[in-house]
Design a protein around this motif. Sequence first.
Motif, short mmCIF file in Angstrom:
data_model
loop_
_atom_site.label_atom_id
_atom_site.label_comp_id
_atom_site.label_asym_id
_atom_site.label_seq_id
_atom_site.Cartn_x
_atom_site.Cartn_y
_atom_site.Cartn_z
N ALA A 105 44.54 30.31 33.99
CA ALA A 105 45.84 31.08 34.73
C ALA A 105 46.27 32.91 34.81
N ALA A 106 44.93 33.43 33.50
CA ALA A 106 45.03 35.28 33.58
C ALA A 106 43.23 34.89 33.87
N PRO A 107 43.56 34.76 35.06
CA PRO A 107 41.48 35.26 35.13
C PRO A 107 41.44 37.17 34.61
N SER A 108 40.03 36.80 34.01
CA SER A 108 39.64 37.93 34.22
C SER A 108 39.03 38.70 35.26
N ALA A 109 39.04 40.08 34.87
CA ALA A 109 38.12 41.00 36.44
C ALA A 109 36.62 40.59 36.63
N VAL A 115 35.33 35.53 42.55
CA VAL A 115 36.36 34.78 44.15
C VAL A 115 36.22 36.05 45.25
N ARG A 116 36.02 37.42 44.95
CA ARG A 116 35.97 38.38 45.91
C ARG A 116 35.04 38.34 46.72
N LYS A 121 31.73 36.61 51.47
CA LYS A 121 30.92 36.09 52.03
C LYS A 121 30.76 34.62 52.99
N ALA A 122 31.90 33.83 52.96
CA ALA A 122 33.13 33.17 53.71
C ALA A 122 33.25 33.84 54.90
N LEU A 123 33.80 34.81 54.64
CA LEU A 123 34.12 35.87 56.04
C LEU A 123 33.32 36.04 57.27
#
Length: 128
Positions: A105-109, A115-116, A121-123
Amino acid sequence: MSARPASNEKKVPEAFRTIGELSAELDIPQHRLRYWESRITQLRPVQRAGQRRYYRPEDVALVRRIHLLLSEEGYTIDGVRRVLDQEAGGTPATSRTDRSAKRDAAPSAAKLRAVRALLAKALADDLG
């Protein structure tokens, strides 16, 4: 001669620690240790004259456990209290799955960067 060890000597594991010694040993500020004492009933170091705190070996182990739960497992103070109560035979603790969900729930950097990168890559794949 003083009975205290020189600052570069280490105490034996069975020796009591002052709040200053424990703070330095674990790199935890003294005010945080006092706060934990006020919120976590299981943490009760011996107090002598002048309210000087002495941490027994079991207190040191408990402080290490509290620090691990708070800093690495992602628990709150109330969560740590519940885990320690459960370990002492009180109410049930959160399951491992619940703890994992809490950490997620509190993801790290690093997780956010991953994810970014996936989104970028998907974009790029969609545009190209």
